[in-house]
Design an enzyme around this catalytic site. Sequence first.
Site, PDB file in Angstrom:
ATOM      1  N   GLY A 101       0.845  -1.202   0.000  1.00 43.48           N
ATOM      2  CA  GLY A 101       0.000   0.000   0.000  1.00 43.48           C
ATOM      3  C   GLY A 101       0.874   1.243   0.000  1.00 43.48           C
ATOM      4  O   GLY A 101       1.801   1.349   0.804  1.00 43.48           O
ATOM      5  N   ARG A 139      13.440  10.070  -3.306  1.00 38.63           N
ATOM      6  CA  ARG A 139      14.312  11.235  -3.572  1.00 38.63           C
ATOM      7  C   ARG A 139      15.591  11.150  -2.744  1.00 38.63           C
ATOM      8  O   ARG A 139      16.702  11.380  -3.237  1.00 38.63           O
ATOM      9  CB  ARG A 139      13.537  12.500  -3.225  1.00 38.63           C
ATOM     10  CG  ARG A 139      14.319  13.798  -3.269  1.00 38.63           C
ATOM     11  CD  ARG A 139      13.382  14.959  -2.925  1.00 38.63           C
ATOM     12  NE  ARG A 139      14.037  16.259  -2.890  1.00 38.63           N
ATOM     13  CZ  ARG A 139      14.619  16.766  -1.800  1.00 38.63           C
ATOM     14  NH1 ARG A 139      14.648  16.065  -0.659  1.00 38.63           N
ATOM     15  NH2 ARG A 139      15.178  17.971  -1.839  1.00 38.63           N
ATOM     16  N   ARG A 165       1.214  -5.319  -5.919  1.00 39.90           N
ATOM     17  CA  ARG A 165       1.386  -6.525  -5.106  1.00 39.90           C
ATOM     18  C   ARG A 165       1.639  -7.656  -6.099  1.00 39.90           C
ATOM     19  O   ARG A 165       0.835  -7.866  -6.996  1.00 39.90           O
ATOM     20  CB  ARG A 165       0.148  -6.754  -4.246  1.00 39.90           C
ATOM     21  CG  ARG A 165      -0.013  -5.634  -3.182  1.00 39.90           C
ATOM     22  CD  ARG A 165      -1.150  -5.906  -2.213  1.00 39.90           C
ATOM     23  NE  ARG A 165      -1.077  -5.038  -1.037  1.00 39.90           N
ATOM     24  CZ  ARG A 165      -1.816  -3.939  -0.860  1.00 39.90           C
ATOM     25  NH1 ARG A 165      -2.661  -3.585  -1.785  1.00 39.90           N
ATOM     26  NH2 ARG A 165      -1.713  -3.208   0.235  1.00 39.90           N
ATOM     27  N   ASP A 191       5.514  -4.859   5.950  1.00 36.25           N
ATOM     28  CA  ASP A 191       6.125  -6.145   6.355  1.00 36.25           C
ATOM     29  C   ASP A 191       6.051  -7.188   5.240  1.00 36.25           C
ATOM     30  O   ASP A 191       6.961  -8.003   5.069  1.00 36.25           O
ATOM     31  CB  ASP A 191       5.507  -6.656   7.666  1.00 36.25           C
ATOM     32  CG  ASP A 191       3.986  -6.613   7.647  1.00 36.25           C
ATOM     33  OD1 ASP A 191       3.363  -6.921   8.666  1.00 36.25           O
ATOM     34  OD2 ASP A 191       3.427  -6.266   6.576  1.00 36.25           O
ATOM     35  N   SER A 243       6.325  -6.640   2.058  1.00 35.97           N
ATOM     36  CA  SER A 243       7.412  -6.327   1.107  1.00 35.97           C
ATOM     37  C   SER A 243       8.759  -6.746   1.676  1.00 35.97           C
ATOM     38  O   SER A 243       9.634  -7.232   0.970  1.00 35.97           O
ATOM     39  CB  SER A 243       7.417  -4.825   0.808  1.00 35.97           C
ATOM     40  OG  SER A 243       6.110  -4.399   0.451  1.00 35.97           O
ATOM     41  N   THR A 256       4.259   2.733   5.283  1.00 39.46           N
ATOM     42  CA  THR A 256       2.852   2.339   5.384  1.00 39.46           C
ATOM     43  C   THR A 256       2.174   3.286   6.363  1.00 39.46           C
ATOM     44  O   THR A 256       2.787   3.715   7.341  1.00 39.46           O
ATOM     45  CB  THR A 256       2.661   0.902   5.901  1.00 39.46           C
ATOM     46  OG1 THR A 256       1.272   0.692   6.202  1.00 39.46           O
ATOM     47  CG2 THR A 256       3.472   0.607   7.159  1.00 39.46           C
ATOM     48  N   ASP A 269      -0.096   2.505   8.375  1.00 46.08           N
ATOM     49  CA  ASP A 269      -0.618   1.764   9.535  1.00 46.08           C
ATOM     50  C   ASP A 269       0.244   1.875  10.783  1.00 46.08           C
ATOM     51  O   ASP A 269      -0.221   1.604  11.888  1.00 46.08           O
ATOM     52  CB  ASP A 269      -0.755   0.270   9.191  1.00 46.08           C
ATOM     53  CG  ASP A 269      -1.664   0.052   8.016  1.00 46.08           C
ATOM     54  OD1 ASP A 269      -1.558  -1.014   7.370  1.00 46.08           O
ATOM     55  OD2 ASP A 269      -2.476   0.951   7.711  1.00 46.08           O
ATOM     56  N   ASP A 302       2.426  -0.164  11.744  1.00 43.81           N
ATOM     57  CA  ASP A 302       2.344  -1.496  12.385  1.00 43.81           C
ATOM     58  C   ASP A 302       3.634  -2.303  12.213  1.00 43.81           C
ATOM     59  O   ASP A 302       3.615  -3.524  12.221  1.00 43.81           O
ATOM     60  CB  ASP A 302       1.171  -2.291  11.788  1.00 43.81           C
ATOM     61  CG  ASP A 302       1.318  -2.472  10.277  1.00 43.81           C
ATOM     62  OD1 ASP A 302       0.542  -3.270   9.705  1.00 43.81           O
ATOM     63  OD2 ASP A 302       2.197  -1.820   9.682  1.00 43.81           O
ATOM     64  N   MET A 313      -8.535   3.602   8.523  1.00 42.59           N
ATOM     65  CA  MET A 313      -7.684   2.491   8.121  1.00 42.59           C
ATOM     66  C   MET A 313      -6.743   2.089   9.255  1.00 42.59           C
ATOM     67  O   MET A 313      -6.828   2.610  10.361  1.00 42.59           O
ATOM     68  CB  MET A 313      -6.885   2.885   6.877  1.00 42.59           C
ATOM     69  CG  MET A 313      -7.691   2.827   5.604  1.00 42.59           C
ATOM     70  SD  MET A 313      -6.626   3.134   4.182  1.00 42.59           S
ATOM     71  CE  MET A 313      -7.635   2.442   2.866  1.00 42.59           C
ATOM     72  N   ARG A 334      -5.493  -1.436   8.935  1.00 42.96           N
ATOM     73  CA  ARG A 334      -5.459  -2.903   8.769  1.00 42.96           C
ATOM     74  C   ARG A 334      -5.825  -3.532  10.112  1.00 42.96           C
ATOM     75  O   ARG A 334      -6.903  -3.276  10.617  1.00 42.96           O
ATOM     76  CB  ARG A 334      -4.110  -3.384   8.260  1.00 42.96           C
ATOM     77  CG  ARG A 334      -4.299  -4.578   7.300  1.00 42.96           C
ATOM     78  CD  ARG A 334      -3.121  -4.897   6.482  1.00 42.96           C
ATOM     79  NE  ARG A 334      -1.837  -4.703   7.134  1.00 42.96           N
ATOM     80  CZ  ARG A 334      -0.704  -5.110   6.617  1.00 42.96           C
ATOM     81  NH1 ARG A 334      -0.687  -5.727   5.466  1.00 42.96           N
ATOM     82  NH2 ARG A 334       0.438  -4.906   7.232  1.00 42.96           N
TER      83      ARG A 334
HETATM   84  O1  F6P Z   1      -1.663  -1.111   4.692  1.00 48.44           O
HETATM   85  C1  F6P Z   1      -2.146   0.130   4.306  1.00 48.44           C
HETATM   86  C2  F6P Z   1      -3.622   0.036   4.040  1.00 48.44           C
HETATM   87  O2  F6P Z   1      -4.101   1.291   3.692  1.00 48.44           O
HETATM   88  C3  F6P Z   1      -4.426  -0.487   5.212  1.00 48.44           C
HETATM   89  O3  F6P Z   1      -4.625   0.483   6.215  1.00 48.44           O
HETATM   90  C4  F6P Z   1      -5.689  -0.915   4.502  1.00 48.44           C
HETATM   91  O4  F6P Z   1      -6.425  -1.871   5.230  1.00 48.44           O
HETATM   92  C5  F6P Z   1      -5.120  -1.535   3.218  1.00 48.44           C
HETATM   93  O5  F6P Z   1      -3.899  -0.856   2.957  1.00 48.44           O
HETATM   94  C6  F6P Z   1      -6.026  -1.377   2.029  1.00 48.44           C
HETATM   95  O6  F6P Z   1      -5.415  -2.109   0.967  1.00 48.44           O
HETATM   96  P1  F6P Z   1      -5.834  -1.837  -0.562  1.00 48.44           P
HETATM   97  O7  F6P Z   1      -5.237  -0.534  -0.961  1.00 48.44           O
HETATM   98  O8  F6P Z   1      -5.229  -3.004  -1.299  1.00 48.44           O
HETATM   99  O9  F6P Z   1      -7.342  -1.798  -0.597  1.00 48.44           O
END
Ligand code: F6P
Length: 328
Positions: free
Chosen positions: A15, A25, A76, A107, A109, A130, A132, A134, A174, A176
């Site tokens: 993501g 950059r 992905r 994680d 990647s 990311t 998140d 996380d 968001m 995840r």
């Molecule tokens: O990991 C980043 C994220 O935005 C998460 O917060 C969210 O659940 C997920 O990606 C959404 O994935 P996609 O862009 O594939 O819908």
Amino acid sequence: MSQKIKKIAVLTSGGDSPGMNAAIRSVVRTCAYHKIECVGVYRGYEGLIEGDFKEMNARSVRGIINKGGTILKSARSKEFRTVEGRQKAHEALKKAGVEGLVVIGGDGSFTGALIFNQEFGFPVMGIPGTIDNDIFGTSHTLGFDTALNTVVEAIDKIRDTASSHNRLFFIEVMGRDVGHIALNAGIAGGAEEILIPEEDLGLDRLVDSLNKSRTSGKSSSIVIVAEGDKIGKNIFELKDYVDQNMEGYDVRVSVLGHMQRGGAPSCFDRVLASRMGVKAVESMLGGETNFMVGLMNGKMLLTPLDKAIKGKTKINLELLRVSDIMST
Ligand code: F6P
């Protein structure tokens, strides 16, 4: 600093998040500073397999530090999960004379990067990108701060209309399966309740607490719900439950979605990205591999990739207590 490496590739994967361009950059300009070549890989591991590379120099990355998204695109890649796919990627890198790979992503990647190194001995470094937050080994992932500011701005806007109509809003954010965005943005947005996957306080407690807010004179309320929250099947079921079990509130739902992934990176994320790019390249030139760069207590440090992948980030208990006190 040993300079056996003469050419480094950089890619963005998973993501996207604000700050990825600033990191690209920084990687490119640190290579230029050390007079080594740099190639950008388009579309993450997919482009790596296809050899979709672009020679980059200090000028190639002008005017992007303030841009959300990633000029290298992201994807992905299922094929990179196969040894044949990784074999093709290795051949493409060797053909282009590339001797090290910087992966900006999450994680998932990093897992790919680690396996790639284990199979081919190819030097890799990770930059945590990311929204998140996380990833173990850094207090901040790239994009987290910007996403928080985006969510807080949205909460402020929704509160304007909620208070004009005496409404209760459920706002899904968001993250995840973690609640860092919800908890931090919820506190900053003055939310009456914050529901995160790390805590399951139950529906009755939620209704109870919202009733207390009402009787204490609150004419509108905001409940921030992390998308990974387990309290209800989904935010719409949550709304229905509260609708049926609470008097006097008009209940609405707002799912913020992918806007949280966009926007100009904040100052914090631009500086963090610039620092991470330098640390990643100079660590690689120093002979390091299989590490993720991270920010800890204000300092740049390296965490072994396998620890960054396996580690779990924890919710800050002090922050949790603050959010409880603030919803008095
Ligand atoms: O990991 C980043 C994220 O935005 C998460 O917060 C969210 O659940 C997920 O990606 C959404 O994935 P996609 O862009 O594939 O819908």
